[in-house]
Design a protein around this motif. Structure first.
Motif, PDB file in Angstrom:
ATOM      1  N   TYR A 131       0.820  -1.211   0.000  1.00 12.94           N
ATOM      2  CA  TYR A 131       0.000   0.000   0.000  1.00 12.94           C
ATOM      3  C   TYR A 131       0.860   1.270   0.000  1.00 12.94           C
ATOM      4  O   TYR A 131       0.520   2.258  -0.640  1.00 12.94           O
ATOM      5  N   GLU A 132       1.969   1.227   0.738  1.00  9.61           N
ATOM      6  CA  GLU A 132       2.768   2.449   0.883  1.00  9.61           C
ATOM      7  C   GLU A 132       3.391   2.893  -0.437  1.00  9.61           C
ATOM      8  O   GLU A 132       3.809   4.036  -0.575  1.00  9.61           O
ATOM      9  N   LYS A 133       3.449   2.007  -1.407  1.00 10.70           N
ATOM     10  CA  LYS A 133       4.015   2.350  -2.708  1.00 10.70           C
ATOM     11  C   LYS A 133       2.945   2.804  -3.698  1.00 10.70           C
ATOM     12  O   LYS A 133       3.265   3.104  -4.854  1.00 10.70           O
ATOM     13  N   LEU A 134       1.694   2.859  -3.256  1.00  7.49           N
ATOM     14  CA  LEU A 134       0.595   3.153  -4.178  1.00  7.49           C
ATOM     15  C   LEU A 134      -0.238   4.347  -3.726  1.00  7.49           C
ATOM     16  O   LEU A 134      -1.442   4.409  -3.953  1.00  7.49           O
ATOM     17  N   SER A 135       0.407   5.320  -3.089  1.00 11.30           N
ATOM     18  CA  SER A 135      -0.270   6.571  -2.752  1.00 11.30           C
ATOM     19  C   SER A 135      -0.588   7.344  -4.034  1.00 11.30           C
ATOM     20  O   SER A 135       0.043   7.143  -5.085  1.00 11.30           O
ATOM     21  N   LEU A 136      -1.560   8.227  -3.948  1.00  9.30           N
ATOM     22  CA  LEU A 136      -1.883   9.078  -5.100  1.00  9.30           C
ATOM     23  C   LEU A 136      -0.669   9.911  -5.483  1.00  9.30           C
ATOM     24  O   LEU A 136       0.116  10.328  -4.632  1.00  9.30           O
ATOM     25  N   HIS A 137      -0.530  10.153  -6.778  1.00  3.90           N
ATOM     26  CA  HIS A 137       0.570  10.988  -7.243  1.00  3.90           C
ATOM     27  C   HIS A 137       0.335  12.420  -6.772  1.00  3.90           C
ATOM     28  O   HIS A 137      -0.743  12.996  -7.001  1.00  3.90           O
ATOM     29  N   PRO A 138       1.324  13.025  -6.107  1.00  4.01           N
ATOM     30  CA  PRO A 138       1.133  14.389  -5.602  1.00  4.01           C
ATOM     31  C   PRO A 138       1.587  15.450  -6.593  1.00  4.01           C
ATOM     32  O   PRO A 138       2.431  15.204  -7.464  1.00  4.01           O
ATOM     33  N   ALA A 139       1.015  16.635  -6.448  1.00  3.47           N
ATOM     34  CA  ALA A 139       1.537  17.850  -7.068  1.00  3.47           C
ATOM     35  C   ALA A 139       1.931  18.778  -5.926  1.00  3.47           C
ATOM     36  O   ALA A 139       1.467  18.618  -4.795  1.00  3.47           O
ATOM     37  N   ALA A 140       2.814  19.733  -6.205  1.00  2.00           N
ATOM     38  CA  ALA A 140       3.209  20.686  -5.175  1.00  2.00           C
ATOM     39  C   ALA A 140       2.099  21.717  -4.986  1.00  2.00           C
ATOM     40  O   ALA A 140       1.413  22.094  -5.943  1.00  2.00           O
ATOM     41  N   VAL A 141       1.930  22.180  -3.750  1.00  2.00           N
ATOM     42  CA  VAL A 141       0.906  23.189  -3.451  1.00  2.00           C
ATOM     43  C   VAL A 141       1.441  24.115  -2.370  1.00  2.00           C
ATOM     44  O   VAL A 141       2.105  23.671  -1.431  1.00  2.00           O
ATOM     45  N   GLU A 142       1.190  25.406  -2.517  1.00  2.00           N
ATOM     46  CA  GLU A 142       1.554  26.403  -1.513  1.00  2.00           C
ATOM     47  C   GLU A 142       0.454  27.450  -1.434  1.00  2.00           C
ATOM     48  O   GLU A 142      -0.257  27.706  -2.424  1.00  2.00           O
ATOM     49  N   VAL A 143       0.330  28.053  -0.252  1.00  2.00           N
ATOM     50  CA  VAL A 143      -0.647  29.119  -0.025  1.00  2.00           C
ATOM     51  C   VAL A 143       0.110  30.425   0.194  1.00  2.00           C
ATOM     52  O   VAL A 143       1.028  30.485   1.018  1.00  2.00           O
ATOM     53  N   TRP A 144      -0.275  31.438  -0.544  1.00  2.00           N
ATOM     54  CA  TRP A 144       0.330  32.775  -0.447  1.00  2.00           C
ATOM     55  C   TRP A 144      -0.800  33.780  -0.219  1.00  2.00           C
ATOM     56  O   TRP A 144      -1.636  33.974  -1.087  1.00  2.00           O
ATOM     57  N   ALA A 145      -0.848  34.345   0.979  1.00  2.00           N
ATOM     58  CA  ALA A 145      -1.871  35.342   1.326  1.00  2.00           C
ATOM     59  C   ALA A 145      -3.287  34.827   1.051  1.00  2.00           C
ATOM     60  O   ALA A 145      -4.139  35.548   0.540  1.00  2.00           O
ATOM     61  N   GLY A 146      -3.524  33.569   1.378  1.00  2.00           N
ATOM     62  CA  GLY A 146      -4.849  32.982   1.189  1.00  2.00           C
ATOM     63  C   GLY A 146      -5.106  32.452  -0.211  1.00  2.00           C
ATOM     64  O   GLY A 146      -6.171  31.875  -0.465  1.00  2.00           O
ATOM     65  N   LEU A 147      -4.157  32.620  -1.117  1.00  2.00           N
ATOM     66  CA  LEU A 147      -4.295  32.159  -2.496  1.00  2.00           C
ATOM     67  C   LEU A 147      -3.547  30.843  -2.658  1.00  2.00           C
ATOM     68  O   LEU A 147      -2.391  30.714  -2.241  1.00  2.00           O
ATOM     69  N   ILE A 148      -4.196  29.860  -3.284  1.00  2.00           N
ATOM     70  CA  ILE A 148      -3.627  28.527  -3.438  1.00  2.00           C
ATOM     71  C   ILE A 148      -2.983  28.396  -4.815  1.00  2.00           C
ATOM     72  O   ILE A 148      -3.636  28.607  -5.843  1.00  2.00           O
ATOM     73  N   PHE A 149      -1.700  28.043  -4.829  1.00  2.00           N
ATOM     74  CA  PHE A 149      -0.958  27.837  -6.076  1.00  2.00           C
ATOM     75  C   PHE A 149      -0.486  26.391  -6.141  1.00  2.00           C
ATOM     76  O   PHE A 149      -0.169  25.769  -5.123  1.00  2.00           O
ATOM     77  N   VAL A 150      -0.435  25.856  -7.357  1.00  2.32           N
ATOM     78  CA  VAL A 150       0.009  24.478  -7.557  1.00  2.32           C
ATOM     79  C   VAL A 150       1.100  24.424  -8.617  1.00  2.32           C
ATOM     80  O   VAL A 150       1.243  25.332  -9.446  1.00  2.32           O
TER      81      VAL A 150
END
Length: 380
Positions: A131-150
């Motif tokens: 199971y540990e090798k089959l997590s969903l593929h991630p994208a990077a995400v950050e929040v800047w002043a309440g705005l979500i960027f990926v």
């Protein structure tokens, strides 16, 4: 590459052009752009007000990918590719919702909010699969002043904060984390994404094409402002004409003042701030009473989506403090005008007779630096 403009008889001579025709029509170049640019750049996805509670999520589409943006905890937001690790089915087709876990509708594999595989029917962990090798593929995400960027790259070379820096004192005073979205418009523009980018980066066309924008927007000042734009990020808002308070059909406020400005007895004029990301454009513009965020989503070498979102303070009441159509009026008209301009321009670029002409060295000064960035990224 960029040439230096020179002066002749005290006039700056135009020596720069846009890219050769092939760069706007080739599917092969578009695929190269996807690998070297789209899949590695930070772009705007949404606002924290869209996912206030744990388990809240929304879908974000960009460059042919579907991402799930989900709140895992009070302090953590995740971005997962909307792709099951079993046979690839999309986990959800709802634009937004609230879940305790993501369950694939095909074979009922279930994934936790952090993306970890929790259950695969008839396939026990360790005995059958890991199971540990089959997590969903991630994208990077950050929040800047309440705005979500990926960023489609899960480990980008540069964080958003490193790229943009912290919010300015003005942005902090505007408190964009305490905004809400009131209008969203999406236009499908039949043109290459760089045609739309070039159009946005210059206001050479504005006086003759954008009467609504020209009411409060200072076109002449924009030439000097955009001349400083270069690299992957630029800082600053939208210059207003002297004495104007916001971009509207009158120059007067169209909603309650944002953030701490609401506490001031004497409201200032010409409040403007923001930032932009290049080359696939994200443009964030803050005014005294509302914010506008433009985003670009390349679909193919001949089509691009242009999305504009309008925000007001979170406690503003529709019909009392603002009218959505009034808030959106200027840029809604401007976007419609730009769509027509870009599509007409691109139809000309499709001609085999097209050869790029000289750029205005004053009014189109931001175009070539952005194209230089694209050429640089494509050679990596």
């Amino acid at each position: 590459m960029r040439q230096e403009n020179i002066k002749v008889n005290n006039v700056v001579r135009a020596t720069e052009t846009t890219l050769p025709r092939e760069n706007y029509v080739s599917s092969e170049i578009f695929e190269l752009e996807h690998r070297n640019i789209f899949s590695k750049q930070w772009t705007y996805a949404g606002h924290i007000s869209q996912i206030p509670k744990i388990g809240d999520y929304f879908l974000h589409s960009y460059a042919g990918e579907s991402l799930i943006i989900v709140r895992e905890s009070a302090d953590t937001i995740r971005a997962h590719y909307n792709v099951c690790r079993h046979r690839g089915s999309q986990l959800t087709k709802s634009d937004s919702g609230t879940v305790k876990s993501f369950v694939c509708p095909y074979h009922q594999w279930s994934f936790a909010l952090n993306g970890a595989l929790r259950r695969a029917p008839m396939m026990p962990d360790k005995d059958c699969i890991d199971y540990e090798k089959l997590s969903l593929h991630p994208a990077a995400v950050e929040v800047w002043a309440g705005l979500i960027f990926v960023n489609l790259d899960p480990a980008p070379a540069e964080s958003l904060l490193e790229l943009v820096g912290p919010p300015s004192e003005c942005v902090q005073k505007l408190q964009p984390e305490n905004m809400k979205e009131i209008v969203r418009d999406l236009l499908r523009v039949q043109a290459n994404w760089k045609t739309l980018l070039e159009n946005y980066l210059e206001c050479y066309h504005c006086a003759g094409s954008h009467p609504e924008l020209g009411i409060a927007f200072d076109i002449q000042s924009s030439y000097g402002q955009t001349a400083d734009w270069g690299g992957s990020c630029f800082i600053g808002g939208e210059p207003l004409r002297k004495g104007f308070r916001t971009v509207s059909m009158t120059g007067e406020l169209v909603s309650k003042p944002l953030g701490l400005f609401a506490e001031e007895k004497e409201l200032p004029a010409e409040v403007t701030d923001g930032m932009g990301l290049l080359p696939v454009l994200t443009r964030v513009i803050f005014h005294l009473d509302h914010a506008i965020i433009h985003t670009m989503n390349p679909i193919s070498e001949r089509e691009v989506e242009w999305t504009t979102r309008w925000y007001v303070r979170s406690d503003a009441v529709e019909g009392v403090d603002y009218n959505p159509d009034t808030v959106a009026e200027v840029w809604r008209a401007t976007n419609a005008e730009d769509k027509e301009l870009c599509e007409r321009n691109y139809r000309g670029v499709l001609s085999r007779r097209f050869i790029s002409g000289p750029l205005n060295p004053i009014a189109e000064g931001a175009v070539r630096p952005a194209l230089n960035l694209i050429e640089k990224l494509l050679t990596y």
